[in-house]
Structure formats: structure tokens, C-alpha cells
Design a protein around this motif. Structure first.
Motif, mmCIF file in Angstrom:
data_model
loop_
_atom_site.group_PDB
_atom_site.id
_atom_site.type_symbol
_atom_site.label_atom_id
_atom_site.label_comp_id
_atom_site.label_asym_id
_atom_site.label_seq_id
_atom_site.Cartn_x
_atom_site.Cartn_y
_atom_site.Cartn_z
ATOM 1 N N THR A 202 0.863 -1.152 0.112
ATOM 2 C CA THR A 202 0.068 -0.119 -0.198
ATOM 3 C C THR A 202 0.927 1.270 -0.092
ATOM 4 O O THR A 202 0.570 2.215 -0.794
ATOM 5 N N GLU A 203 1.862 1.299 0.818
ATOM 6 C CA GLU A 203 2.481 2.533 1.199
ATOM 7 C C GLU A 203 3.276 2.828 -0.217
ATOM 8 O O GLU A 203 3.445 4.093 -0.698
ATOM 9 N N ALA A 204 3.744 1.915 -0.951
ATOM 10 C CA ALA A 204 4.464 2.156 -2.243
ATOM 11 C C ALA A 204 3.803 2.715 -3.219
ATOM 12 O O ALA A 204 3.924 3.831 -3.909
ATOM 13 N N PHE A 205 2.339 2.592 -3.201
ATOM 14 C CA PHE A 205 1.521 3.053 -4.213
ATOM 15 C C PHE A 205 1.096 4.641 -3.873
ATOM 16 O O PHE A 205 1.009 5.544 -4.758
ATOM 17 N N VAL A 206 0.699 4.838 -2.584
ATOM 18 C CA VAL A 206 0.435 6.080 -2.220
ATOM 19 C C VAL A 206 1.675 6.940 -2.003
ATOM 20 O O VAL A 206 1.500 8.012 -2.833
ATOM 21 N N THR A 207 2.881 6.825 -1.909
ATOM 22 C CA THR A 207 4.144 7.420 -2.075
ATOM 23 C C THR A 207 4.317 7.778 -3.623
ATOM 24 O O THR A 207 4.697 8.973 -3.977
ATOM 25 N N ALA A 208 4.031 6.845 -4.434
ATOM 26 C CA ALA A 208 4.349 7.067 -5.772
ATOM 27 C C ALA A 208 3.110 8.326 -6.348
ATOM 28 O O ALA A 208 3.412 9.032 -7.243
ATOM 29 N N GLY A 209 2.020 7.973 -6.035
ATOM 30 C CA GLY A 209 1.060 9.096 -6.308
ATOM 31 C C GLY A 209 1.394 10.521 -5.993
ATOM 32 O O GLY A 209 1.517 11.327 -6.581
ATOM 33 N N GLU A 210 1.784 10.555 -4.605
ATOM 34 C CA GLU A 210 2.018 11.721 -3.799
ATOM 35 C C GLU A 210 3.052 12.644 -4.533
ATOM 36 O O GLU A 210 3.185 13.638 -4.644
ATOM 37 N N THR A 211 4.280 11.815 -4.982
ATOM 38 C CA THR A 211 5.501 12.346 -5.781
ATOM 39 C C THR A 211 5.048 13.299 -6.878
ATOM 40 O O THR A 211 5.672 14.106 -7.188
ATOM 41 N N TYR A 212 3.685 12.980 -7.624
ATOM 42 C CA TYR A 212 3.312 13.707 -8.647
ATOM 43 C C TYR A 212 2.202 14.419 -8.722
ATOM 44 O O TYR A 212 1.206 14.735 -9.220
ATOM 45 N N GLY A 213 1.599 14.677 -7.148
ATOM 46 C CA GLY A 213 0.815 15.401 -6.848
ATOM 47 C C GLY A 213 -0.543 14.732 -6.915
ATOM 48 O O GLY A 213 -1.847 15.365 -7.080
ATOM 49 N N LEU A 214 -0.640 13.403 -6.829
ATOM 50 C CA LEU A 214 -1.770 12.696 -7.194
ATOM 51 C C LEU A 214 -2.167 11.881 -5.825
ATOM 52 O O LEU A 214 -1.316 11.175 -5.327
ATOM 53 N N GLY A 215 -3.381 12.080 -5.244
ATOM 54 C CA GLY A 215 -3.983 11.307 -4.383
ATOM 55 C C GLY A 215 -4.172 9.918 -4.838
ATOM 56 O O GLY A 215 -4.250 9.489 -5.788
ATOM 57 N N THR A 216 -4.347 8.820 -3.581
ATOM 58 C CA THR A 216 -4.393 7.596 -3.963
ATOM 59 C C THR A 216 -5.611 6.933 -3.166
ATOM 60 O O THR A 216 -5.839 7.118 -1.985
ATOM 61 N N ILE A 217 -6.601 6.451 -4.138
ATOM 62 C CA ILE A 217 -7.998 6.087 -3.232
ATOM 63 C C ILE A 217 -8.203 4.419 -3.544
ATOM 64 O O ILE A 217 -7.555 4.216 -4.809
#
Ligand SMILES: [Zn+2]
Length: 494
Positions: free
Chosen positions: A381-396
Motif C-alpha cells: 500500500t505505502e509504495a502506491f501512495v508514495t508514488a502518487g504523492e510524488t506527482y501530486g496525485l492522491g491515491t484512493i
């Protein structure tokens, strides 16, 4: 190379934030705005005519994916000569004529009765009624040489979807005990007979697994809208005739496209992470209001295919600690068939695959996020959330559990085998009008999407691929997940 090696050695002691920053610069080395756009414009072009299975245009798409991987130094999987895995299909056209004659009534195939299994029959035999056809019902019944008639589904279970599975089991029980045919009385009001007739009446495409898995005894559904069939058949009715003829089977092939990049860490490279997407779509069909007949499948799943292709490019240039396998599936739109073929004919042992990170889309209605179907179901989970955040994208996580999306794309073929799996998809909060406007429509053209968003979306996917492939701990199902036990079974020797 030296820098990469040095960094990977010290990363394990650094926190994910710093790790992520470096990951971002590696991602941005290869993923460019114009590169993403150009690739999507090609794979979803009118020239590829909707990439139907099978079609010459789908083969061109396969060639494109393979040759790009070759150019970047992605290798073919061990034992494969080239990047293509042949997938065998069969197309069964239902019988053109048939009847079930009981006493002085005749029921016509395609009208009152529908064939679910088997392809032909020409028999006269006694009829035996076995209530719901449960294991108990079959236990002491003498069905050898007879036609078995049962009620649909399980006792107290009106769900038609489940009735398909239950029916298969009944058919096996009947065949095992020597019955000649199985007839189920269709009483469901949930889905009317008319809809079922349309659904089952046309040709169907399935995998061609070889002769031994084919045919079996005829299995029919019989319209029993007035719910009088059980009484009728329970009353010893003697012999009946069943005739079915005119079914045809055509065989054909299409291709999964597979590439690999070996892992750099001697301790982790035996673990393979699969990055996958289906590249087929539904081809050419009915014209829309603008007269467009080409179902381009830009969102579904040209975009997913390109996210994986971009990951292949990036990881070929900067390999991960684990081994990476890129798979582009054929036949998803025909029923997840390419991925099913792969897990039944894996080119590496299934237990060496530690995760399937599948990329598939219906569409999007929110460009501030990415959606991960199965987000909370694995330890990544954390990998997906971090990846999104890096480009200003939330993850749901999945907002539409009623759509059952996890089980409707290729990751489920892996999950059923026990392999942890998730589906990466564009920002979607509901199956609303914005989504349905393009979902499986001719208007799903490459000029109808937001490339600024897709640039970020693709970078976030590649970034997440890198994080998962380098995670110190191998990703796994969270405890209690539906597929957790299947995972324990698959990996038990490790
Ligand atoms: Zn799809």
C-alpha cells in the motif's frame, strides 16, 4: 551504473522519502510527456481498428510492444524464442437446431431450451428428477443412461451468477454417475429468460486447452417461468428425446507479449514482479451518433498498456533489485482469457512470481487521483501512495465495490493462484455518466483524454513499479484476505 549500485546498497537503511526522491529522477529520465502521448496515439489509433481478438491489427500492436522492448534491451523470458506467447482459442457457434421432446410437448432449442455445455445429442432416454441436484440428491439416485432434470442453483439461492458455477458441479456429478444429459429448470425472476436467451444464444469464445478438457454431456437450461416444471418432471414421465445438432467450433490463436529484466540483487532476483496490462479491445462495431465504428479503447486499455511499456523502458535502463516481467495480455475483453492462459502455461514457475501489478482502465472522472483496486489488500500500500504523492496525485481505494472490479480484470487470474495482485487505474470515484460516455464506446478516441494527467499518471505507475520491485520485504496479501490462503498454498515450499 556505479552510482546506481552504490545507491541501491545504502537504500535499505534510508527512509522511503529519500528513496522516493531518487526514484523520481530515474522515472523522469525516460518517461516524457510527448513519449506517453505518442505511444497512446499509436496503440489507440484508428489504424489498429480496436485491437480485437483475433485481428491482424492486434498482431500489429503485439509487434509494436515487442519491438519497443527489444529496442530498449528488455529480454525475452527464459525458454521463449521471442516475446510472444501463443494463446489458443476456440469460437463455438451454438447448435442451429435441437429439441427436447417430453410426452406430447416439444421444446425448441434457442427458444425454450439453451445449451450451456456439450455440443450435440441424439438420444432417447428415461428422465429422472433430482430436486436441486445437490450432492445429497445424487447420492442414491440411479441416473446411469438417463436424462437428469433438476432445479436451477442451490436451495434458497436465486443468484443466477452463482447458478452457473453450481450447474457445472451438477453436470460433473451427473456425468460421473453415467447420466446422458443434464437439464436445469430456469425459474429466476432476477434475470428474465429473454435476457438469458440473448446472452447464451450467440457464439462464445473460450480458451482451447486441448481435447481432454472439452465437451462432456449436454447441459441445458429450460425455461420454467411458470415454475411448474418441478411438479411435472417429478411425476414419472417416462422417456424423452433430446436432439441437438449444427454446432461448429473454430480454432484460432493470438498472443500475449512478454518481456523480462533481470533483478540486480542476488538475494532478491529470484523473486519476479509482474507488471501487466491487456492490450486487446473490442474491435469495430455499431456506429455511434457521429458514425464512428472503431472502438479505439484508448482508456480501456491503450493507456494501461502504455504505462506498462513505459515501465519496461525505464526498468530496462535502470533495473530493479527484483526481476521484472512485463506482460501484455490478449483476450481480456473475451473473459480475461490471455491472463488465464498465462497462469495455466506460465513461462516461469508461478511460485517465483511475488506480485502482479496490473494496469487496466474503464475511464476516469477525477484527475487529482489514481485509484488502486485492492489498495489495502496487500502489504505494498505505502509504495502506491508514495508514488502518487510524488506527482501530486492522491491515491484512493475501490469506491465501487458493487462493480466487483477486482474480479473483472486480469489480476484476478493471478490472485486465484495465490499471487498478491492489485489493479492500477485512473482516478475514478463512481461508474457515472462521465465514465459511461467512453466506456466501451466508439468515442473512446485518443484525442479525448487529458495528456497532462496521463503524464503524471504514467510516472506514478512507473514510480510504483520501482518501489515494489525494490521493497526490502516481499509484498504479500494482508492477513484475512480472500486470497491469503491460496497464497499460503502456492508459496508453502518457500
Ligand atoms: Zn480493460
Amino acid at each position: 551504473m556505479k552510482t546506481g549500485f552504490f545507491l541501491s546498497a545504502i537504500f535499505s537503511v534510508l527512509f522511503l522519502g529519500a528513496f522516493s526522491q531518487n526514484t523520481q529522477s530515474l522515472v523522469e529520465e525516460t518517461v516524457t510527456h510527448s513519449g506517453v502521448q505518442a505511444k497512446i496515439e499509436f496503440i489507440a489509433s484508428d489504424e489498429l481498428r480496436g485491437r480485437d481478438t483475433p485481428s491482424p491489427e492486434q498482431d500489429i500492436a503485439a509487434k509494436y510492444l515487442a519491438t519497443r522492448m527489444k529496442e530498449w534491451g528488455v529480454k525475452a523470458a527464459p525458454g521463449m524464442d521471442g516475446y510472444r506467447q501463443k494463446v489458443n482459442f476456440k469460437k463455438v457457434t451454438p447448435p442451429s437446431s435441437g429439441s427436447f421432446v417430453v410426452k406430447d410437448s416439444s421444446y425448441a432449442l434457442g427458444e425454450d431450451i439453451l445449451l450451456l455445455g456439450g455440443s450435440s445429442a441424439n438420444l432417447e432416454a428415461k428422465v429422472v428428477f433430482l430436486d436441486y441436484g445437490s450432492e445429497e440428491d445424487f447420492e442414491n439416485a440411479k441416473v446411469d443412461g438417463k436424462i437428469v432434470v433438476v432445479r436451477l442453483g442451490d436451495k434458497g439461492e436465486p443468484n443466477v451468477r452463482k447458478a452457473f458455477g453450481a450447474g457445472r458441479e451438477k453436470r460433473e456429478r451427473a456425468a460421473e454417475k453415467g447420466a446422458l444429459a443434464l437439464v436445469e429448470l430456469y425459474t429466476s425472476k432476477q434475470i428474465g429468460w429473454k435476457i438469458i436467451k440473448n446472452y447464451l444464444g450467440g457464439p462464445s469464445i473460450s480458451l482451447d486447452m486441448g481435447e481432454e478438457k472439452e465437451e462432456g454431456i449436454p447441459h441445458l437450461w429450460m425455461n420454467d417461468s411458470y415454475n411448474t416444471g418441478a411438479d411435472f418432471f417429478a411425476d414419472k414421465i417416462g422417456k424423452a428425446q433430446l436432439n441437438i445438432s449444427g454446432a461448429t467450433t473454430n480454432r484460432f490463436s493470438a498472443y500475449n507479449v512478454i518481456g523480462m529484466v533481470e533483478g540486480t540483487n542476488p538475494d532478491l532476483k529470484d523473486q519476479i514482479v509482474v507488471y501487466s496490462a491487456h492490450y486487446d479491445h473490442v474491435g469495430v462495431g455499431q456506429p455511434d451518433a457521429e458514425g464512428d465504428t472503431i472502438y479505439n479503447g484508448t482508456r480501456d486499455n491503450g493507456i494501461g498498456s502504455i504505462t506498462v511499456l513505459e515501465a519496461a523502458h525505464n526498468i530496462a535502463k535502470y533495473p530493479l533489485e527484483r526481476t521484472s516481467m512485463f506482460i501484455f495480455f490478449t483476450g481480456e475483453e473475451k473473459g480475461l482469457l490471455g491472463s488465464e492462459w498465462f497462469v495455466e502455461h506460465p513461462v516461469v514457475p508461478l511460485e517465483s512470481i511475488v506480485m502482479c501489478f496490473n494496469s487496466d482502465n474503464a475511464g476516469y472522472n477525477d484527475t487529482s487521483i489514481t485509484t488502486i483496486i485492492g489498495l489495502e489488500r496487500t502489504t505494498a500500500t505505502e509504495a502506491f501512495v508514495t508514488a502518487g504523492e510524488t506527482y501530486g496525485l492522491g491515491t484512493i481505494a475501490d469506491q465501487m465495490p458493487d462493480q466487483n472490479l477486482f474480479d473483472r480484470s486480469d489480476q484476478v487470474s493471478f490472485a486465484r493462484k495465490g499471487i498478491p495482485a492489485v489493479m492500477y487505474t485512473m482516478g475514478v470515484t463512481a461508474f457515472d455518466d462521465e465514465l459511461l460516455k467512453y466506456y466501451h464506446q466508439a468515442g473512446d478516441n485518443p484525442d479525448s483524454v487529458d495528456y497532462d494527467y496521463l503524464f503524471k499518471f504514467t510516472k506514478a505507475y512507473v514510480h510504483a513499479c520501482r518501489l515494489v520491485g525494490n521493497m526490502p520485504e516481499r509484498p504479500y496479501w494482508t492477513e484475512g484476505d480472500k486470497y491469503y490462503e491460496a497464497g499460503e498454498e502456492l508459496y508453502k515450499t518457500q
